[in-house]
Design a protein around this motif. Sequence first.
Motif, PDB file in Angstrom:
ATOM      1  N   SER A   1     -17.807 -10.180  77.142  1.00 61.27           N
ATOM      2  CA  SER A   1     -17.571 -10.723  78.443  1.00 61.27           C
ATOM      3  C   SER A   1     -18.149  -9.566  79.326  1.00 61.27           C
ATOM      4  O   SER A   1     -17.805  -9.319  80.641  1.00 61.27           O
ATOM      5  N   LYS A   2     -19.188  -8.871  78.896  1.00 60.88           N
ATOM      6  CA  LYS A   2     -19.784  -7.836  79.603  1.00 60.88           C
ATOM      7  C   LYS A   2     -20.256  -8.055  80.786  1.00 60.88           C
ATOM      8  O   LYS A   2     -20.104  -7.252  81.979  1.00 60.88           O
ATOM      9  N   LYS A   3     -21.134  -9.099  81.174  1.00 60.96           N
ATOM     10  CA  LYS A   3     -21.785  -9.667  82.206  1.00 60.96           C
ATOM     11  C   LYS A   3     -20.730  -9.772  83.313  1.00 60.96           C
ATOM     12  O   LYS A   3     -20.688  -9.418  84.526  1.00 60.96           O
ATOM     13  N   LEU A   4     -19.568 -10.623  82.819  1.00 67.72           N
ATOM     14  CA  LEU A   4     -18.444 -10.617  83.851  1.00 67.72           C
ATOM     15  C   LEU A   4     -17.863  -9.346  84.512  1.00 67.72           C
ATOM     16  O   LEU A   4     -17.557  -8.996  85.505  1.00 67.72           O
ATOM     17  N   ARG A   5     -17.589  -8.571  83.240  1.00 71.29           N
ATOM     18  CA  ARG A   5     -16.788  -7.153  83.627  1.00 71.29           C
ATOM     19  C   ARG A   5     -17.870  -6.476  84.502  1.00 71.29           C
ATOM     20  O   ARG A   5     -17.274  -5.630  85.464  1.00 71.29           O
ATOM     21  N   ASP A   6     -19.081  -6.425  84.349  1.00 69.03           N
ATOM     22  CA  ASP A   6     -20.042  -5.782  85.036  1.00 69.03           C
ATOM     23  C   ASP A   6     -20.001  -5.933  86.501  1.00 69.03           C
ATOM     24  O   ASP A   6     -20.456  -5.159  87.450  1.00 69.03           O
ATOM     25  N   LEU A   7     -19.966  -6.997  86.852  1.00 67.08           N
ATOM     26  CA  LEU A   7     -19.671  -7.693  88.188  1.00 67.08           C
ATOM     27  C   LEU A   7     -18.410  -7.170  88.828  1.00 67.08           C
ATOM     28  O   LEU A   7     -18.395  -7.045  90.171  1.00 67.08           O
ATOM     29  N   GLY A   8     -17.519  -6.670  87.898  1.00 70.96           N
ATOM     30  CA  GLY A   8     -16.335  -6.197  88.864  1.00 70.96           C
ATOM     31  C   GLY A   8     -15.003  -6.967  88.334  1.00 70.96           C
ATOM     32  O   GLY A   8     -14.043  -6.558  88.901  1.00 70.96           O
ATOM     33  N   PHE A   9     -15.051  -7.827  87.516  1.00 72.01           N
ATOM     34  CA  PHE A   9     -13.697  -8.473  86.984  1.00 72.01           C
ATOM     35  C   PHE A   9     -13.024  -7.860  85.867  1.00 72.01           C
ATOM     36  O   PHE A   9     -13.589  -7.076  85.128  1.00 72.01           O
ATOM     37  N   SER A  10     -11.588  -7.899  86.194  1.00 76.61           N
ATOM     38  CA  SER A  10     -11.049  -7.336  85.139  1.00 76.61           C
ATOM     39  C   SER A  10      -9.755  -8.242  84.198  1.00 76.61           C
ATOM     40  O   SER A  10      -9.453  -9.268  85.369  1.00 76.61           O
ATOM     41  N   TYR A  11      -9.525  -8.075  83.210  1.00 74.10           N
ATOM     42  CA  TYR A  11      -8.541  -9.154  82.715  1.00 74.10           C
ATOM     43  C   TYR A  11      -6.976  -8.446  83.070  1.00 74.10           C
ATOM     44  O   TYR A  11      -6.685  -7.254  82.614  1.00 74.10           O
ATOM     45  N   LYS A  12      -5.923  -9.405  82.783  1.00 73.45           N
ATOM     46  CA  LYS A  12      -4.616  -8.925  83.176  1.00 73.45           C
ATOM     47  C   LYS A  12      -4.018  -8.918  81.696  1.00 73.45           C
ATOM     48  O   LYS A  12      -2.844  -8.166  81.371  1.00 73.45           O
ATOM     49  N   HIS A  13      -4.566  -9.893  80.708  1.00 77.90           N
ATOM     50  CA  HIS A  13      -3.721 -10.166  79.386  1.00 77.90           C
ATOM     51  C   HIS A  13      -4.657 -10.196  78.479  1.00 77.90           C
ATOM     52  O   HIS A  13      -5.785 -10.668  78.248  1.00 77.90           O
TER      53      HIS A  13
END
Length: 346
Positions: A310-322
């Motif tokens: 999920s690097k592309k999404l994380r690199d955009l600034g998204f973070s997971y809670k669970h």
Amino acid sequence: MEDDSKYSTAPAYCVTGATGYVGSWLVKSLLRRGCKVHAAVRDPAKSLRLLSTWNGGERLKLFRASLQDDGSYDEAVKGCDGVFHVAAPMQFDVHESTDECVHSNIIDPAVRGTVNLLKSCLKSKSVRRVVFTSSVSTITAKDSAGNWRDVVDESCHTPIDHVWKTKTSGWVYVLLKLLTEEAAFQFAREKGIHIVSVVSTTVGGPFLTSPVPSSIRVLLSPVTDEVDMFRILSAVNSRMGSVGVVHIEDVCNAHIFLMERAEAEGRYICCAESCPMSKMIRNLAKNYPQSNITRLADQENESVPAEISSKKLRDLGFSYKHGAEDIIRETVTACLDFGFLPPLAT
């Protein structure tokens, strides 16, 4: 009555498939953020139970719409800033049917329906972005030679001809997702619509719908012994080398994040964790103890041949809670509360 004057400048979004697992939770998430929501459903009468859980007041409007009817989404998307296209047929397998029948009766209508929705978005003149709900079924961890990749990203498409040839469990759903997403991006490119897609892994956690969502039944199939659902879980594990999981709250947050993030482009895998089958089964055994599940875990390989990235999404600034443990625990709890799982012995 709720005072909606403070929401007069809030964005308005249309959600298709609003009575499904992700769609219903997405409606709730958007309303919590103060957005105005047009919930598009095939049968508004079946949405009455959800109205109390959505609690949207004047900011929520229901629209009757069907992907198969030209122009039926015109009113639902009118005045909306964006559209979340979540609706999709949940057709997994077809028995004793020709390929031609699958195309004409299942796939072609789904593709036409997606294009119909995008045509409505064009007519609206207000929709600035469409977020399409895709699936990890469109992704494979094996390369063209059948070898495991170290990392799986958005470019690792499942070959359409391979799906037709092998017809593993869930193959019709795989084709539906592959071909509707392909048609959506092609139409968007030709007509100048800005579209991004969320490539969701297996979703778990609490749910608003009745009956129990298919993805949860797949996750819990080692517990429930639903043979068809376990075949799908095994097919996912065979194709990916692990089971990618994401919490319902996180996948909905990812949809909203990509709608609001101006620089978002293309496809984004939404995976909180690549979970080896053995680890997932042990988590199930921990939260819902059964001896046969422990036996299944012992048969599974510990290694994770590929990371579902999920690097592309994380690199955009998204973070997971669970993470995976949260997801399994909350899935089991929700199904115990719903009565889908028999109560644990005390």
